[in-house]
Design a protein around this motif. Structure first.
Motif, PDB file in Angstrom:
ATOM      1  N   ILE A 190       0.844  -1.196   0.000  1.00  0.00           N
ATOM      2  CA  ILE A 190       0.000   0.000   0.000  1.00  0.00           C
ATOM      3  C   ILE A 190       0.882   1.251   0.000  1.00  0.00           C
ATOM      4  CG2 ILE A 190      -1.612   1.366   1.399  1.00  0.00           C
ATOM      5  CD1 ILE A 190      -2.903  -1.351   2.222  1.00  0.00           C
ATOM      6  N   VAL A 191       1.934   1.246   0.813  1.00  0.00           N
ATOM      7  CA  VAL A 191       2.868   2.388   0.838  1.00  0.00           C
ATOM      8  C   VAL A 191       3.494   2.573  -0.537  1.00  0.00           C
ATOM      9  CG1 VAL A 191       5.084   3.191   1.774  1.00  0.00           C
ATOM     10  CG2 VAL A 191       3.318   2.330   3.317  1.00  0.00           C
ATOM     11  N   ALA A 192       3.920   1.479  -1.157  1.00  0.00           N
ATOM     12  CA  ALA A 192       4.516   1.572  -2.497  1.00  0.00           C
ATOM     13  C   ALA A 192       3.509   2.129  -3.497  1.00  0.00           C
ATOM     14  CB  ALA A 192       5.011   0.197  -2.956  1.00  0.00           C
ATOM     15  N   ARG A 193       2.264   1.665  -3.425  1.00  0.00           N
ATOM     16  CA  ARG A 193       1.228   2.165  -4.336  1.00  0.00           C
ATOM     17  C   ARG A 193       0.989   3.654  -4.116  1.00  0.00           C
ATOM     18  NH1 ARG A 193      -1.686   5.129  -6.121  1.00  0.00           N
ATOM     19  NH2 ARG A 193      -3.732   4.874  -7.037  1.00  0.00           N
ATOM     20  N   LEU A 194       0.914   4.078  -2.851  1.00  0.00           N
ATOM     21  CA  LEU A 194       0.645   5.481  -2.561  1.00  0.00           C
ATOM     22  C   LEU A 194       1.839   6.384  -2.896  1.00  0.00           C
ATOM     23  CD1 LEU A 194      -1.385   5.193   0.757  1.00  0.00           C
ATOM     24  CD2 LEU A 194      -2.252   5.706  -1.552  1.00  0.00           C
ATOM     25  N   SER A 195       3.009   5.806  -3.052  1.00  0.00           N
ATOM     26  CA  SER A 195       4.167   6.618  -3.457  1.00  0.00           C
ATOM     27  C   SER A 195       3.986   7.139  -4.882  1.00  0.00           C
ATOM     28  CB  SER A 195       5.468   5.830  -3.327  1.00  0.00           C
ATOM     29  OG  SER A 195       5.540   4.813  -4.297  1.00  0.00           O
ATOM     30  N   ALA A 196       3.086   6.505  -5.634  1.00  0.00           N
ATOM     31  CA  ALA A 196       2.787   6.954  -6.999  1.00  0.00           C
ATOM     32  C   ALA A 196       1.666   7.989  -7.031  1.00  0.00           C
ATOM     33  CB  ALA A 196       2.415   5.764  -7.873  1.00  0.00           C
ATOM     34  N   GLY A 197       0.987   8.190  -5.894  1.00  0.00           N
ATOM     35  CA  GLY A 197      -0.095   9.175  -5.842  1.00  0.00           C
ATOM     36  C   GLY A 197      -1.242   8.709  -4.966  1.00  0.00           C
ATOM     37  N   GLU A 198      -2.139   9.626  -4.698  1.00  0.00           N
ATOM     38  CA  GLU A 198      -3.289   9.353  -3.835  1.00  0.00           C
ATOM     39  C   GLU A 198      -4.182   8.264  -4.423  1.00  0.00           C
ATOM     40  OE1 GLU A 198      -5.453  12.967  -3.223  1.00  0.00           O
ATOM     41  OE2 GLU A 198      -3.857  13.865  -2.027  1.00  0.00           O
ATOM     42  N   ALA A 199      -4.901   7.593  -3.521  1.00  0.00           N
ATOM     43  CA  ALA A 199      -5.868   6.569  -3.932  1.00  0.00           C
ATOM     44  C   ALA A 199      -6.911   6.426  -2.831  1.00  0.00           C
ATOM     45  CB  ALA A 199      -5.177   5.231  -4.176  1.00  0.00           C
ATOM     46  N   THR A 200      -8.107   6.064  -3.228  1.00  0.00           N
ATOM     47  CA  THR A 200      -9.162   5.795  -2.247  1.00  0.00           C
ATOM     48  C   THR A 200      -8.994   4.371  -1.719  1.00  0.00           C
ATOM     49  OG1 THR A 200     -10.689   4.921  -3.901  1.00  0.00           O
ATOM     50  CG2 THR A 200     -10.770   7.325  -3.479  1.00  0.00           C
ATOM     51  N   VAL A 201      -9.682   4.077  -0.627  1.00  0.00           N
ATOM     52  CA  VAL A 201      -9.654   2.719  -0.084  1.00  0.00           C
ATOM     53  C   VAL A 201     -10.172   1.746  -1.132  1.00  0.00           C
ATOM     54  CG1 VAL A 201     -10.579   1.181   1.693  1.00  0.00           C
ATOM     55  CG2 VAL A 201      -9.878   3.506   2.300  1.00  0.00           C
ATOM     56  N   LYS A 202     -11.223   2.140  -1.838  1.00  0.00           N
ATOM     57  CA  LYS A 202     -11.790   1.276  -2.877  1.00  0.00           C
ATOM     58  C   LYS A 202     -10.754   0.980  -3.958  1.00  0.00           C
ATOM     59  CE  LYS A 202     -15.560   0.881  -6.166  1.00  0.00           C
ATOM     60  NZ  LYS A 202     -16.704   1.492  -6.787  1.00  0.00           N
ATOM     61  N   GLU A 203     -10.041   2.009  -4.397  1.00  0.00           N
ATOM     62  CA  GLU A 203      -9.006   1.800  -5.415  1.00  0.00           C
ATOM     63  C   GLU A 203      -7.886   0.904  -4.891  1.00  0.00           C
ATOM     64  OE1 GLU A 203      -9.423   6.046  -7.816  1.00  0.00           O
ATOM     65  OE2 GLU A 203      -8.112   5.924  -6.051  1.00  0.00           O
ATOM     66  N   LEU A 204      -7.511   1.091  -3.637  1.00  0.00           N
ATOM     67  CA  LEU A 204      -6.468   0.250  -3.051  1.00  0.00           C
ATOM     68  C   LEU A 204      -6.941  -1.186  -2.896  1.00  0.00           C
ATOM     69  CD1 LEU A 204      -5.140   2.727  -0.355  1.00  0.00           C
ATOM     70  CD2 LEU A 204      -3.921   1.981  -2.414  1.00  0.00           C
ATOM     71  N   ALA A 205      -8.200  -1.370  -2.495  1.00  0.00           N
ATOM     72  CA  ALA A 205      -8.738  -2.706  -2.250  1.00  0.00           C
ATOM     73  C   ALA A 205      -8.821  -3.545  -3.518  1.00  0.00           C
ATOM     74  CB  ALA A 205     -10.112  -2.603  -1.591  1.00  0.00           C
ATOM     75  N   GLU A 206      -8.929  -2.900  -4.675  1.00  0.00           N
ATOM     76  CA  GLU A 206      -9.035  -3.640  -5.941  1.00  0.00           C
ATOM     77  C   GLU A 206      -7.828  -4.531  -6.185  1.00  0.00           C
ATOM     78  OE1 GLU A 206      -9.575  -0.498  -8.780  1.00  0.00           O
ATOM     79  OE2 GLU A 206     -11.688  -0.236  -8.266  1.00  0.00           O
ATOM     80  N   ARG A 207      -6.697  -4.209  -5.595  1.00  0.00           N
ATOM     81  CA  ARG A 207      -5.450  -4.950  -5.817  1.00  0.00           C
ATOM     82  C   ARG A 207      -5.367  -6.240  -5.005  1.00  0.00           C
ATOM     83  NH1 ARG A 207      -0.807  -0.941  -6.946  1.00  0.00           N
ATOM     84  NH2 ARG A 207       0.450  -2.702  -6.314  1.00  0.00           N
ATOM     85  N   TYR A 208      -6.228  -6.381  -4.021  1.00  0.00           N
ATOM     86  CA  TYR A 208      -6.079  -7.466  -3.056  1.00  0.00           C
ATOM     87  C   TYR A 208      -7.309  -8.361  -3.014  1.00  0.00           C
ATOM     88  CZ  TYR A 208      -2.604  -4.091  -1.680  1.00  0.00           C
ATOM     89  OH  TYR A 208      -1.577  -3.200  -1.714  1.00  0.00           O
ATOM     90  N   GLU A 209      -7.072  -9.601  -2.661  1.00  0.00           N
ATOM     91  CA  GLU A 209      -8.174 -10.537  -2.475  1.00  0.00           C
ATOM     92  C   GLU A 209      -8.590 -10.498  -1.013  1.00  0.00           C
ATOM     93  OE1 GLU A 209      -7.417 -14.406  -4.046  1.00  0.00           O
ATOM     94  OE2 GLU A 209      -6.665 -13.613  -5.936  1.00  0.00           O
ATOM     95  N   MET A 210      -9.054  -9.332  -0.594  1.00  0.00           N
ATOM     96  CA  MET A 210      -9.552  -9.143   0.766  1.00  0.00           C
ATOM     97  C   MET A 210     -10.631  -8.080   0.726  1.00  0.00           C
ATOM     98  SD  MET A 210      -6.453  -7.012   2.643  1.00  0.00           S
ATOM     99  CE  MET A 210      -5.127  -8.096   2.195  1.00  0.00           C
ATOM    100  N   SER A 211     -11.378  -7.987   1.783  1.00  0.00           N
ATOM    101  CA  SER A 211     -12.480  -7.031   1.826  1.00  0.00           C
ATOM    102  C   SER A 211     -11.961  -5.600   1.957  1.00  0.00           C
ATOM    103  CB  SER A 211     -13.392  -7.346   3.013  1.00  0.00           C
ATOM    104  OG  SER A 211     -12.709  -7.087   4.230  1.00  0.00           O
ATOM    105  N   MET A 212     -12.832  -4.650   1.625  1.00  0.00           N
ATOM    106  CA  MET A 212     -12.472  -3.248   1.824  1.00  0.00           C
ATOM    107  C   MET A 212     -12.245  -2.972   3.300  1.00  0.00           C
ATOM    108  SD  MET A 212     -14.469  -0.913  -1.016  1.00  0.00           S
ATOM    109  CE  MET A 212     -14.733   0.329   0.166  1.00  0.00           C
ATOM    110  N   GLN A 213     -12.992  -3.657   4.155  1.00  0.00           N
ATOM    111  CA  GLN A 213     -12.816  -3.479   5.597  1.00  0.00           C
ATOM    112  C   GLN A 213     -11.403  -3.907   6.019  1.00  0.00           C
ATOM    113  OE1 GLN A 213     -15.562  -5.626   8.060  1.00  0.00           O
ATOM    114  NE2 GLN A 213     -14.758  -4.763   9.940  1.00  0.00           N
ATOM    115  N   ALA A 214     -10.918  -5.002   5.482  1.00  0.00           N
ATOM    116  CA  ALA A 214      -9.565  -5.466   5.816  1.00  0.00           C
ATOM    117  C   ALA A 214      -8.523  -4.467   5.330  1.00  0.00           C
ATOM    118  CB  ALA A 214      -9.311  -6.844   5.212  1.00  0.00           C
ATOM    119  N   VAL A 215      -8.718  -3.951   4.108  1.00  0.00           N
ATOM    120  CA  VAL A 215      -7.797  -2.939   3.583  1.00  0.00           C
ATOM    121  C   VAL A 215      -7.863  -1.686   4.449  1.00  0.00           C
ATOM    122  CG1 VAL A 215      -7.247  -1.451   1.608  1.00  0.00           C
ATOM    123  CG2 VAL A 215      -7.829  -3.857   1.238  1.00  0.00           C
TER     124      VAL A 215
END
Length: 115
Positions: free
Chosen positions: A25-50
């Motif tokens: 997540i830190v590596a992804r955010l180093s490229a720019g802002e993102a919402t929880v929903k956008e971050l959660a798309e990368r993982y096989e886990m719930s938005m709550q877990a993210v």
């Protein structure tokens, strides 16, 4: 309100970075802002877990959430890494000096054995 010591900040940063998902997540955010929903798309886990992972990153100071219309984008706070970088650099210098002394000592021993 109690002030947070440098050791507590260091502990929080290293704890936050101890998890591979949070490091990603830190590596992804180093490229720019993102919402929880956008971050959660990368993982096989719930938005709550993210969100929980982001909460850990927020408490460590590595991530903050802003407000933009209806969303709360997450952003990296690179200044929070300064305490960890400082500690790592100090440790690197300490170990480099120790290794230099060891190398010198070994060279002295080798020269003494060759006499």
């Amino acid at each position: 309100m109690a002030s947070i010591t440098e050791d507590q900040r260091l502990d929080a940063v290293f704890t936050a970075l101890s998890d591979p998902t949070r490091r990603d997540i830190v590596a992804r955010l180093s490229a720019g802002e993102a919402t929880v929903k956008e971050l959660a798309e990368r993982y096989e886990m719930s938005m709550q877990a993210v969100s929980q992972h982001i909460g850990v990153l927020e408490r460590s100071g590595l991530v903050s959430r802003g407000r933009h219309r209806q969303t709360r984008p997450c952003r990296l706070e690179p200044a929070a890494l300064a305490v960890a970088v400082s500690w790592i650099e100090q440790s690197r210098r300490t170990w480099a000096a120790r290794m230099d002394r060891l190398e010198t000592r070994l060279a002295d021993l080798q020269q003494g054995a060759g006499r």
